[in-house]
Write a protein that holds these residues in place. Structure first.
Motif, short mmCIF file in Angstrom:
data_model
loop_
_atom_site.label_atom_id
_atom_site.label_comp_id
_atom_site.label_asym_id
_atom_site.label_seq_id
_atom_site.Cartn_x
_atom_site.Cartn_y
_atom_site.Cartn_z
N UNK A 49 0.85 -1.21 0.00
CA UNK A 49 0.00 0.00 0.00
C UNK A 49 0.88 1.25 0.00
N UNK A 108 2.12 4.99 0.71
CA UNK A 108 1.94 5.95 1.78
C UNK A 108 1.52 7.28 1.18
N UNK A 122 3.70 5.04 7.65
CA UNK A 122 3.14 3.85 8.30
C UNK A 122 3.80 3.57 9.64
N UNK A 123 4.67 4.50 10.08
CA UNK A 123 5.25 4.39 11.42
C UNK A 123 4.90 5.63 12.21
N UNK A 157 5.01 5.89 16.19
CA UNK A 157 6.36 5.80 16.79
C UNK A 157 7.13 7.06 16.44
N UNK A 158 6.94 7.52 15.20
CA UNK A 158 7.65 8.72 14.75
C UNK A 158 7.41 9.89 15.70
N UNK A 210 9.14 9.43 18.96
CA UNK A 210 10.59 9.49 18.83
C UNK A 210 11.07 10.92 18.65
N UNK A 225 21.46 10.98 13.65
CA UNK A 225 20.35 11.49 12.84
C UNK A 225 20.60 11.19 11.36
N UNK A 281 16.19 5.77 5.97
CA UNK A 281 14.97 6.22 5.30
C UNK A 281 15.15 6.12 3.79
N UNK A 288 11.91 2.22 6.93
CA UNK A 288 11.47 3.25 7.88
C UNK A 288 11.55 2.76 9.32
N UNK A 289 11.17 1.49 9.50
CA UNK A 289 11.14 1.00 10.88
C UNK A 289 12.54 0.96 11.47
N UNK A 309 13.59 4.51 12.33
CA UNK A 309 13.01 5.08 13.54
C UNK A 309 13.55 4.37 14.78
N UNK A 359 16.71 5.98 15.70
CA UNK A 359 16.54 7.19 16.48
C UNK A 359 16.18 6.86 17.92
N UNK A 404 6.97 -3.41 0.71
CA UNK A 404 6.61 -1.99 0.81
C UNK A 404 6.41 -1.59 2.25
N UNK A 405 5.78 -2.49 3.02
CA UNK A 405 5.55 -2.22 4.44
C UNK A 405 6.56 -3.04 5.22
N UNK A 406 7.33 -2.41 6.08
CA UNK A 406 8.32 -3.20 6.80
C UNK A 406 7.86 -3.57 8.20
#
Lengths: 370, 171
Positions: free
Chosen positions: A1, A3, A132-133, A136-137, A140, B42, B49, B54-55, B58, B61, B130-132
């Motif tokens: 899907x 984003x 999709x996070x 958490x983002x 954080x 950072x 990213x 993404x996971x 994050x 971080x 696409x989704x991790x």
């Protein structure tokens, strides 16, 4: 899907027209990414300005005073006057301060607040990026504040500032845990970290909101709200600023615009935390329609619904500040580690058991058919 | 060769990772090193990213900025005997030589690994989820549940151990 991201949407909308006008592609891409950023930064600053006005007016009402009433009707543009005044102030950097860190610290604090605004769904398709996070983002990036506070506290080379910075860092990293745990209760229900999907799985009516999903999410909302107060360093948890002990905490040596950046960040985060609470627990801008496919006037109505939930929460935060005394620092720690974290954990486990027993359904909320 | 916009952003992120890393090593003020490390973390998260993870970004971080760099800062700010902060991260020949040798060895291994890896052509995204978040969760709670639990027990042991060490002895 895929984003959803506002920048790509803007790019799609304007790419044909712009290319026909002869605007080169890179300029268009930069503009598409810059516009949502600028809108969000200005939204945060505008909200922060209005909240300072609200704070002054409400505190005045509570203390039986009149409050700001000279600039504009009812003193409404007082915050602009304040801004101009702060711009014109001399920018003082103490001789003994660490100049580089002293200058850098306010930007880290402000950027952490503005980054958090990226994933907040303002209703309809008005969200900068539906990561999709998302949840958490937001947790954080609000912890980046800690580094900014420690930096400003150290760089000021002042014991009150250093104590304020360390206190605020300790407080933020402690209260992050109950905040995150109470949000996780809702993640268990929806099975997603995306904020827009969290909003979409709720409804217009209060019984479709996640705060009333089950008794434990009801408790989780209050845990979240109070811990968020502590994370923002608001009374009754404003130890970093405790005027009677620390003068003003980490920002004591700052003046002029750098000083006001700290305050824009503080009031901006009030707005963002209220928006987050509204989106996650109170249904956000959901009026029962698809946020992406609806016509524009319905989307604007969704924005209205979102703000109708966010603004009262902001006002509650201000109201609490002017009616509660500050706790003692040991009480603050006891409250976090001995009460909030165990209760939040209990809520998380109990929500998981509830979902197992009732097959994902809430008291009124029903699991959407797959 | 014209630079794409995406590549320019990538270069900026890579610079954000590497330039503070140099400051971490060469600054003589240990506090500057700690704050520079914050920017390196950072930048690393920004690189993740770029890879579409993404996971992981994050988590980087959470763990390194929310945890490691804050603890480092606390440790520095609460150290009692720092008289002159400007001379806390000095370099001596005894440390510089082994350090340099280690850096050369590690970079040789990395360069070898980069040369050996079969990189997918850009645009070829087969096998890239696409989704991790969801697949990761599935893997952690199904296939790798045992390892996950072992790690969590280890963390619990570390937590209790640190409490035991930090506890004041009661007479």
């Amino acid at each position: 899907m895929e984003q959803y991201s506002a920048a790509e949407k803007i790019y799609e909308l304007f790419s044909e027209k712009a290319l026909a006008l002869g605007i080169p592609e890179p300029v268009l891409v930069i503009a598409a990414y810059a516009i949502p950023c600028l809108v969000v930064i200005n939204l945060i600053q505008g909200a922060a300005g209005m909240l300072t006005y609200a704070e002054r007016k409400i505190s005045a009402d509570i203390q039986n005073r009149i409050g700001a009433n000279r600039v504009g009707p009812f003193g409404l543009i007082q915050f602009l006057a304040d801004g101009v005044k702060l711009f014109l102030k001399e920018d003082i950097i103490p001789d003994a301060a660490d100049r580089k860190l002293f200058k850098l610290a306010p930007y880290i604090v402000l950027s952490s607040t503005v980054l958090a605004a990226i994933v907040v769904p303002f209703g309809g398709s008005f969200i900068v990026a539906d990561l999709n996070i998302g949840l958490i983002f937001i947790i954080v990036v609000s912890s980046l504040l800690v580094v900014g506070f420690l930096m400003s506290g150290w760089a000021s080379n002042n014991k009150w500032a250093l104590l304020g910075g360390i206190r605020s860092a300790a407080q933020i990293i402690s209260y992050e845990i109950p905040t995150a745990l109470s949000l996780l209760c809702i993640v268990l229900i929806t099975g997603t970290f995306s904020l827009q999907e969290t909003v979409m799985s709720q409804g217009l009516w209060p019984w479709q909101w996640f705060i009333f999903h089950n008794p434990f999410s009801f408790v989780a909302f209050f845990i979240f709200f109070v811990s968020a107060l502590a994370e923002m360093n608001r009374t009754p948890f404003d130890f970093p600023e405790a005027e009677s002990e620390l003068v003003s905490g980490y920002n004591v040596e700052y003046s002029g615009m750098r000083f006001s950046i700290f305050f824009i960040a503080e009031y901006g985060s009030i707005f963002i935390i209220s928006g987050l609470a509204a989106a996650v627990f109170l249904g956000g801008g959901n009026i029962g329609l698809d946020p992406y496919e609806s016509p524009l006037h319905m989307q604007l109505l969704m924005v209205g619904v979102f703000f109708a939930k966010t603004v009262p929460l902001c006002l509650v935060i201000i109201w609490v500040r002017w009616s509660m005394p500050r706790l003692r620092i040991d009480q603050m720690l006891t409250m976090c580690w001995k009460y909030f974290i165990p209760i939040a954990f209990a809520c998380l486990v109990a929500t998981a058991i509830w979902l197992l027993v009732f097959n994902g359904n809430g008291i009124f909320w029903r699991m959407p058919a797959p | 060769m014209t630079l794409e916009l995406r590549e320019m952003v990538f270069i900026a992120t890579a610079l954000l990772t590497t330039l503070p890393a140099l400051l971490v090593v060469f600054s003589r003020n240990i506090l500057y090193s700690a704050f520079a490390l914050f920017f390196t973390f950072l930048g690393t998260s920004g690189l993740y990213f770029f890879l579409g993870a993404e996971f992981l970004a994050i988590t980087q971080v959470v763990v390194y900025i929310g945890g490691v760099s804050v603890i480092l800062l606390f440790a520095i700010l609460l150290t009692r005997d720092i008289d002159e902060i400007k001379k806390t991260n000095t370099m001596s020949l005894g440390r510089a030589v082994p350090g340099g040798v280690a850096v050369l060895a590690i970079s040789a291994v990395f360069i070898y690994a980069i040369g050996e890896t079969k990189w997918a052509a850009s645009g070829d995204e087969t096998g890239v989820p696409a989704l991790t978040v969801k697949p990761l969760g599935d893997l952690l709670l199904n296939k790798y549940l045992f390892a996950f639990e072992v790690v969590s027990v280890l963390l619990l042991a570390v937590l209790i151990g640190s409490l035991v060490i930090a506890r004041r002895s009661v007479k």
